[in-house]
Design a protein around this motif. Sequence first.
Motif, PDB file in Angstrom:
ATOM      1  N   LEU B  40      -1.950 -43.031 -27.370  1.00 58.08           N
ATOM      2  CA  LEU B  40      -1.181 -43.656 -27.818  1.00 58.08           C
ATOM      3  C   LEU B  40      -0.668 -44.098 -26.268  1.00 58.08           C
ATOM      4  O   LEU B  40      -0.196 -45.295 -26.919  1.00 58.08           O
ATOM      5  CB  LEU B  40       0.895 -42.504 -27.814  1.00 58.08           C
ATOM      6  N   HIS B  42      -3.769 -46.535 -25.224  1.00 58.91           N
ATOM      7  CA  HIS B  42      -4.611 -47.369 -25.299  1.00 58.91           C
ATOM      8  C   HIS B  42      -4.710 -48.050 -26.873  1.00 58.91           C
ATOM      9  O   HIS B  42      -5.556 -48.741 -27.674  1.00 58.91           O
ATOM     10  CB  HIS B  42      -5.586 -46.619 -25.130  1.00 58.91           C
ATOM     11  N   GLY B  43      -4.183 -47.049 -27.939  1.00 56.99           N
ATOM     12  CA  GLY B  43      -4.052 -47.734 -29.298  1.00 56.99           C
ATOM     13  C   GLY B  43      -5.128 -46.232 -30.585  1.00 56.99           C
ATOM     14  O   GLY B  43      -5.389 -46.239 -29.973  1.00 56.99           O
ATOM     15  N   LEU B  44      -5.187 -47.197 -30.882  1.00 58.13           N
ATOM     16  CA  LEU B  44      -6.329 -45.911 -32.468  1.00 58.13           C
ATOM     17  C   LEU B  44      -7.522 -46.936 -31.746  1.00 58.13           C
ATOM     18  O   LEU B  44      -8.889 -46.078 -32.579  1.00 58.13           O
ATOM     19  CB  LEU B  44      -5.883 -46.444 -33.674  1.00 58.13           C
ATOM     20  N   GLY B  45      -8.166 -48.080 -30.960  1.00 58.94           N
ATOM     21  CA  GLY B  45      -9.114 -48.482 -30.661  1.00 58.94           C
ATOM     22  C   GLY B  45     -10.046 -47.318 -30.092  1.00 58.94           C
ATOM     23  O   GLY B  45     -10.763 -47.048 -29.858  1.00 58.94           O
ATOM     24  N   THR B  47     -10.236 -44.439 -31.205  1.00 56.03           N
ATOM     25  CA  THR B  47     -11.213 -43.623 -32.597  1.00 56.03           C
ATOM     26  C   THR B  47     -12.682 -44.188 -32.855  1.00 56.03           C
ATOM     27  O   THR B  47     -12.452 -45.383 -32.273  1.00 56.03           O
ATOM     28  CB  THR B  47      -9.771 -43.564 -33.899  1.00 56.03           C
ATOM     29  N   GLY B  48     -12.925 -43.606 -33.777  1.00 55.15           N
ATOM     30  CA  GLY B  48     -13.927 -44.378 -34.331  1.00 55.15           C
ATOM     31  C   GLY B  48     -13.922 -45.057 -35.148  1.00 55.15           C
ATOM     32  O   GLY B  48     -14.627 -45.347 -35.689  1.00 55.15           O
ATOM     33  N   LEU B  49     -13.007 -45.230 -35.681  1.00 55.98           N
ATOM     34  CA  LEU B  49     -12.153 -46.444 -36.991  1.00 55.98           C
ATOM     35  C   LEU B  49     -12.454 -48.032 -36.430  1.00 55.98           C
ATOM     36  O   LEU B  49     -12.701 -48.128 -35.833  1.00 55.98           O
ATOM     37  CB  LEU B  49     -10.857 -45.621 -37.384  1.00 55.98           C
ATOM     38  N   GLY B  50     -12.113 -48.089 -37.645  1.00 60.19           N
ATOM     39  CA  GLY B  50     -12.099 -49.750 -38.012  1.00 60.19           C
ATOM     40  C   GLY B  50     -12.612 -50.577 -39.478  1.00 60.19           C
ATOM     41  O   GLY B  50     -12.141 -49.206 -39.945  1.00 60.19           O
ATOM     42  N   ILE B  53     -13.493 -48.906 -42.600  1.00 58.71           N
ATOM     43  CA  ILE B  53     -12.767 -47.808 -42.195  1.00 58.71           C
ATOM     44  C   ILE B  53     -11.776 -47.659 -42.229  1.00 58.71           C
ATOM     45  O   ILE B  53     -11.779 -47.112 -40.345  1.00 58.71           O
ATOM     46  CB  ILE B  53     -14.054 -47.346 -42.244  1.00 58.71           C
ATOM     47  N   TYR B  54     -10.714 -47.194 -42.225  1.00 64.54           N
ATOM     48  CA  TYR B  54      -9.534 -47.939 -41.826  1.00 64.54           C
ATOM     49  C   TYR B  54      -9.271 -46.395 -41.889  1.00 64.54           C
ATOM     50  O   TYR B  54      -8.236 -45.704 -41.019  1.00 64.54           O
ATOM     51  CB  TYR B  54      -8.582 -48.143 -42.218  1.00 64.54           C
ATOM     52  N   TRP B  55      -9.283 -44.784 -42.707  1.00 63.24           N
ATOM     53  CA  TRP B  55      -8.934 -43.497 -42.798  1.00 63.24           C
ATOM     54  C   TRP B  55     -10.652 -42.886 -42.235  1.00 63.24           C
ATOM     55  O   TRP B  55     -10.984 -42.807 -42.528  1.00 63.24           O
ATOM     56  CB  TRP B  55      -8.622 -43.018 -43.501  1.00 63.24           C
ATOM     57  N   ASP B 112      -1.969 -40.580 -36.718  1.00 64.23           N
ATOM     58  CA  ASP B 112      -3.062 -42.008 -37.723  1.00 64.23           C
ATOM     59  C   ASP B 112      -1.977 -42.679 -37.469  1.00 64.23           C
ATOM     60  O   ASP B 112      -2.625 -43.757 -37.778  1.00 64.23           O
ATOM     61  CB  ASP B 112      -3.661 -41.289 -38.891  1.00 64.23           C
ATOM     62  N   LEU B 113      -1.171 -42.954 -37.452  1.00 64.90           N
ATOM     63  CA  LEU B 113      -0.115 -43.532 -37.822  1.00 64.90           C
ATOM     64  C   LEU B 113      -0.161 -44.667 -36.418  1.00 64.90           C
ATOM     65  O   LEU B 113      -0.378 -44.438 -35.062  1.00 64.90           O
ATOM     66  CB  LEU B 113       1.391 -43.664 -37.172  1.00 64.90           C
ATOM     67  N   GLY B 114      -0.963 -45.942 -36.112  1.00 66.12           N
ATOM     68  CA  GLY B 114      -0.802 -47.235 -35.187  1.00 66.12           C
ATOM     69  C   GLY B 114       1.113 -47.076 -34.597  1.00 66.12           C
ATOM     70  O   GLY B 114       0.277 -47.183 -33.488  1.00 66.12           O
TER      71      GLY B 114
END
Lengths: 225, 424, 737
Positions: B40, B42-45, B47-50, B53-55, B112-114
């Motif tokens: 929460l 640092h943001g979804l950064g 995660t390994g997503l990008g 590959i958003y999910w 998963d929500l931004g």
Amino acid sequence: MPRWGLVIDLDRCTGCQACVVACKHENNVPFSTPAEATHGRLLTWIHLVPAETPGRVGPSALPLMCQHCDRPPCTDVCPTSATYLSPEGIVAQVYPRCIGCRYCTNACPYSVKVFNWSSPEWPGAMAEMRNPDVSLRPKGIVEKCTFCHHRLMLARERARDEGRDLAPDDYVPACVQTCPAEAMTFGDLDDPHGAVAALANNPRAFRLMEELGTKPKVIYLREGE
Amino acid sequence: MSEHEAIVAPILQAGPSFRRWAAALGAIVVWAVFAWVWQLTHGLGVTGLGRPIYWGLYITNFVFFIGVSHAGTLISAILRIVHAEWRRPITRMAEVITVLVLFFGVGNVLFDLGRPDRALNVIKHPHFRSPLLWDVASISVYLTASSIYLYLPLIPDIAILRERTTGWRRRLYTRLAVGWTGAPRQWARLERAISVMAILVIPVAVSVHTVVSWVFGMTIQPMWHSTIFGPYFVVGAIFSGIAAIITAMVIIRRVYGLEAYLRPIHFNNLGILLLVMCCLWFYFTFAEYLTTWYGQEPTELAVFTSKMTGPFAPYFWAMVVACFIVPFTILANPRTRTVTGTLVASISVNIGMWLERFTIVVPSLSHPRAPIHTFVYIPSWVEWSLMAGCFAAFALLYMGFTKLFPIVSIWEQEGTDAVPAAAA
Amino acid sequence: MPEPVTRREFLSYSGAALTGVTLGQLGRQWLASTTPAVVHASGSEVWATSVCRECPASCGLRARMIGGVPVKLEGSPLCPIGRGRLCAKGQASLESYFDPDRLIGPARRVGERGAGRWEPIPWPKALDLVTAQIRESVSAGRPGLVALAVDEDGPPADAWSDAWRAIGARTFRTPIDTATRLRPRFEALTGVNGDPMFDLERASHVLSFGAPIVETWLSPVWAQRAFGRFRRGPSRQRGRLVQIDARRSATARKADEWLSVLPEHQALLAYGIASVLLREDRVQRGLLDEFGGNLREFQRDVIPHYTPDQVAAATGIPVVTILRLGRDLADSPRPVVVVAADANNSLIDAVFTLNALIGAFDRPGGVFVAPASIDRRGVEDEPLEALGDLKPRVVALADPSPFRTLSASPDLGRLLEGARFVVSLSPYLDETAAFADLLLPTHTPLESWHCAVPAPAVAAETRSIAMPAVKPRLDTADRLSLVASIARRIGAPEQATDEPISTERIARGEIDRLWRLRRGGPYSVVYETEWLEQLERGGWWAPAAESREDFTNRILQAGGWIDPYFQAGQIEQSLRERRGLRFALPVAIPAVPPAKIEIKPVDGAGRDGFGKGATLRLVTFTPAVVSLAGNPNQPVIYELLGQPDAAPWQPWAELHPETAARLGIESGHRIRITSRVATIEAMAVLVEGMLSDVVAVASVPSVPGAGRWARVIEGDARSLVALADPAGPCLVVVARA
Ligand SMILES: Nc1nc2c(c(=O)[nH]1)N[C@H]1C(S)=C(S)[C@@H](COP(=O)(O)OP(=O)(O)OC[C@H]3O[C@@H](n4cnc5c(=O)[nH]c(N)nc54)[C@H](O)[C@@H]3O)O[C@H]1N2
Ligand SMILES: Nc1nc2c(c(=O)[nH]1)N[C@H]1C(S)=C(S)[C@@H](COP(=O)(O)OP(=O)(O)OC[C@H]3O[C@@H](n4cnc5c(=O)[nH]c(N)nc54)[C@H](O)[C@@H]3O)O[C@H]1N2
Ligand code: SF4
Ligand code: SF4
Ligand code: SF4
Ligand code: SF4
Ligand code: SF4
Ligand SMILES: [Mo]
């Protein structure tokens, strides 16, 4: 009512990326770090992708941004209407409404929407170079090309102040404005006398992934004879 | 009542092993909370997503948990409707799985929500064409329905507990028993309510997983845009649901010594059910992949090949082994359809079904139609932590439930000859 | 004599500059305390005129200012070079103004040289320091003082050199723009002392020998626009482009035909085509009949030695292709042949020869001579090669990155090491600054006055002139004023009497001169420029202004001066005076054998982890988004590297897929490229159709000291060749990292 559209002549486009820089500076799109970039977190609203044209030397560069689909798969899936098709054909993004579910990013067949993975940062004095006309996006939400919608609003205001109608040259997006090869033409697709409508009927004209029925309003002109 | 002492006893006391487990699971949950706070901040950064590959893990878990939720309600409802009396000792454990796991399904969407702080925008500014909104609607209904469906048959048992406890427990049970006295009129009303709910809950459950599948199926993305995703997901859901029940049954049976209630016949019957779902699952998978391959549509094929021989092949083939080869071999043979056999098959199916969700979500996103740069998705420590936290919290809550309520329905046991002679 | 500093060692010096107490950190603290945050959201919009200095094209630009702060750069619609367009680099230069790692004021070195410890000092003290050193060196006699300048054309650049020479310095300048390198060969053939100019826009067929037309060629924005119009001009036939290039450059991608030919083979091919034209008598007779010069000898030499068979045998290009290239060229209505400026002399000769044969001189869609009313080259500056064994006591650098941009001779390292005192005049802390004793930070382009002679491109004489668009953001100075102050302190005779020089004064002086020329006018929209041309053609001059002052103001507002009246026929005139063309007589060039691809263990002594690889020929190239001359610390540029094939934020190397396969290299792998002098790493990109014995490496500036983003790139392709012997192809060993 105008229906805004963009024609990109791939025979002229040199892949110089001037449009990419123009868009980033105009729209306060933050820059990445090397680590972020390799993780698909480089944010650009327009970027170059390789495109094969039969009979050409090799893949050449194709500038790809939101295609402003007339039947946008991205807006359909948005649970909060944070993205929607405006009456003038611009697919808009309402930042304060977006919950960051990234459903639209996955539904867009052109993969042109980007997500703010972290809080955007402009180190030191660089924060001063941001365009006050374009709102900053916080972390956690989705953004994309808006056809430089703020330029339309400013142009309308200016025209109104001067007591006249909007002229075709009043509203030019940043990427179109800078393109050194003059490969981009922007305007009203429904204006039969306009340059865009004429180019859209060029025999070289095609739309990306037309077969998906998304009805893009970015029209490309094929490279070659 | 004393003949059901085996059911009631574990509710009223918690041994040291229970506390040890609770402490360990609690620690995992605390760690996961830390990970979430980290995310929460640092943001979804983190995660390994990008792009593109958003999910990833969260959405995989979301689909997985919603799938598992079909364990309960659907099974117990169907079996109730068809009067399969052997189901009586297992309905409750199944229904609890359903209700609990739904929370984790929803929780994973929140992870998963931004902007989870804006989640209510879905209600404030709803857009009805969005399958996500359909999801919100159907999952809410499902959660409500299955909670009611769990609660109704609990009432008589709560009343039993009310009689046997004192202090806060008594006060709690009194409130929850809503004045149950066991009067014939109450029984009649309860029976009618239960059978209405049993019927109601089936279409709701089917709709939930259909709608979950439509989150993918309604897009035009390669290997997501599929007409059979609805039934395919429902079958997969029931499949993983049954596997989840069997796993839970074995554990509860061992831990609480309920061998008398959960007998090999139950495992045999559920094993057969699992076998049927296994075949159905295979049929759907085969149909889905065959048509994709036969069509040779390039964008679809790119995803297909990445699963068959490309970077996702290990996941895909592990899924086939875990979802079909292992369970089929074990369950098709009556001699291996034992308690241990079905347990092995079930664990295998649960792993396999998780992999199935993963190989649906990630490979399609890794092969977008547009020729953009892509990368290899490796979930980060935050994602793994939250996933571990979900499983730990689920186990913890399940354990907690068994300490508050009978995990085998007492009153339903009485209506059958299933009451073990030894206990009497 | 101590070993000279090598480029690699030098870079590691400056890398160290960022450890310990650096000016960078100090600067940020100062910045925070001295400049209040600018609130601009409420400010009104103003457009300020300026000039882009990221390359010698000197495009006019306008900065969108909100409340006094520049937020966006666009091309100036009045500028005839860019016509409202700006390339990626030009726009990115906005980031240099805001660069958080810029020098914030003068500073002097404390501690070891190269250790990167600095202490801020006030300007007067800084000037005292440098004056004292120069006095000492002057009394010690010449050559006590050396000044190195940027590659910049125009009166201020010349004034910089003059000012230094006035106090007894020798001045050196880095190589100048592309066209200049073509100039000597053009002069040899035609006798014209002027820059050749290619009329791409109106050509119908372009045969390009390695010219990076859509990347770095001549004047990039002009070249892009000309290319666009050449391709799809209104109401004209689509132009056809044939690219001869060792690699699949961005220009090769755009070509209708791309032939992958080694640089050493290209002159052969060009003469082969010439021989086809001559043998089949497809040459344009007009000019040749009248000014043939030594055409007969040339013909006698070329036809037998460069038969298609012989050329085909040497280059591997099929005979039919050579024939077709010649015939296509001759059959097109307005063909032109263009060339990379860093090509070898024999190729440049061959290309101008072809242009003579196809009648491209003085013809629309052909080759013209750029008009010039002043000698644009600081003639009295010496080339850097002339540094030789000089051991000056004081070195002043206005070029902070000679190691990056020069084919840096070891002399440069020796020069800096041997000097008592090194002064750096630059806005940025970069590799040479890190090696200096005194830093005198100068203004960035947006803060500066400009008076530049743009690289020859448009058919007109132009000057890009502008006032500062913004007030200096930090404690910096005008470069020219600094030299003038130093000279005044020394007591240089010219300076004692005159008004102190500054870029502003030089720029205003140039406008005065232009006013006295009584021709041309301010940069203006296309229609007005054409009108001016028509007037001048008719012998009229309509002064755009009432008075000299008015004229000055208009020029400054417009961002430059243009004289659109263009006299074609200068080549012919020169030939008339000189009595004909003087073709270079090529000797039969022996076929250059391709470097054998050898997979072999290489002598790994001294190179860690270096094992097996293949020996390949190195070709380096400058990606279109990379600036040779600007501040490299621009994050947006690093994000654009290698698009659409390679990955951002890193240099890349192109290999033939088969070569890569033999080395076990796949697309996206990191590979190591080792030459005799350096090793760098890059990302592998596989390119179908390129030569299999070539590795093409993108030259991306690696400037460890120059700020947080410039530090990211490790290893500059140029360092591979920098110290190697310049003759012959540079061989490198390529292997997986
Ligand atoms: N993006 C960008 N553009 C710039 C500049 C910049 O900094 N950035 N700077 C400007 C300046 S100052 C200059 S001088 C010019 C430099 O522009 P150029 O002189 O064109 O130099 P390079 O960009 O290095 O490109 C050289 C090309 O020539 C090819 N080549 C090398 N050797 C040979 C040879 O022997 N024969 C042939 N036929 N080809 C050869 C290389 O493969 C490469 O494609 O660019 C100008 N434009
Ligand atoms: N190996 C190899 N070497 C080469 C070349 C090559 O192709 N290969 N190309 C050569 C060529 S063509 C060139 S042009 C050179 C380029 O090389 P240089 O011209 O030497 O470029 P820089 O070293 O970047 O120096 C330019 C500096 O001037 C400063 N500057 C820019 N604008 C202004 C201003 O308005 N005011 C002041 N005060 N300072 C300013 C900035 O600090 C900038 O860093 O490299 C040359 N060297
Ligand atoms: S600016 Fe124009 S020419 Fe350059 S990449 Fe963009 S569209 Fe192509
Ligand atoms: S291109 Fe993508 S984001 Fe843009 S309108 Fe179409 S679907 Fe939506
Ligand atoms: S990410 Fe935002 S815009 Fe996209 S679908 Fe979700 S709420 Fe809508
Ligand atoms: S139209 Fe505007 S927002 Fe869209 S890509 Fe171009 S510059 Fe960016
Ligand atoms: S071509 Fe050169 S001068 Fe013109 S905008 Fe680009 S970098 Fe600046
Ligand atoms: Mo240059």
